[in-house]
Design a protein around this motif. Structure first.
Motif: not given
Length: 178
Positions: A160-176
């Motif tokens: 999973t690849r996402i922008p760092i800003e989104r990962a920080m808002r969500r608190g995670h990169v992925c749920t694997c």
């Protein structure tokens, strides 16, 4: 340099996106030197004139020499000025070793501040390279160019690849791993 030390330190120790790195501070200081010489020679420094001249003066190729010749013809001691320009290493050494200053990160936002500083630095360096390519006529555009730098994070497990800003808002990169 003594005259500008307090401004230099305050810009280096500012909070968040107002904080300037060593390269930005070196550019700021060098523009001050150029502006001072332009003022002494009676040249206009209104708006961003000194910044524009500095950018072109420090670019690669014929543009830099044309600007240097023009400023020299207007009475600026261009070679002395170029010798007086400081590098980011000089700024770093002056702040840390001569003045004994340090940057302290306040609160828990130092990580976000660091990411923003690095992204802004990347944008500045890319803008310089793009400007040089345009000056050499190796890159053209119908209008002004906007430069954006996006940092992405990728999970090695699920890719999973996402922008760092989104990962920080969500608190995670992925749920694997959950």
């Amino acid at each position: 340099m003594d005259r500008y030390e307090s401004d230099l330190v305050s810009q280096w120790q500012a909070d968040g996106p107002q904080r300037k790195g060593y390269r930005q501070l070196a550019e700021w200081f060098n523009v001050l030197l150029l502006r001072r010489e332009m003022d002494r020679a009676g040249l206009s420094t209104l708006g961003d004139e000194a910044e524009s001249k500095y950018e072109r003066l420090t670019a690669d190729g014929t543009v830099a020499e044309e600007v240097a010749n023009s400023l020299g013809n207007d009475g600026l001691p261009i070679e002395q000025l170029r010798d007086d320009f400081v590098s980011y290493g000089v700024i770093r050494t002056h702040l840390k070793e001569c003045l004994g200053e340090e940057v302290s990160f306040s609160g828990g936002d130092w990580e976000q501040d660091t990411i923003e500083i690095v992204q802004n630095h990347a944008v500045d360096k890319i803008a310089e390279a793009v400007s040089s390519l345009q000056s050499k006529e190796q890159l053209t555009a119908g209008g002004d160019l906007e430069i954006a730098v996006t940092v992405e994070l990728e999970c090695d497990n699920c890719h999973t690849r996402i922008p760092i800003e989104r990962a920080m808002r969500r608190g995670h990169v992925c749920t694997c791993t959950e």
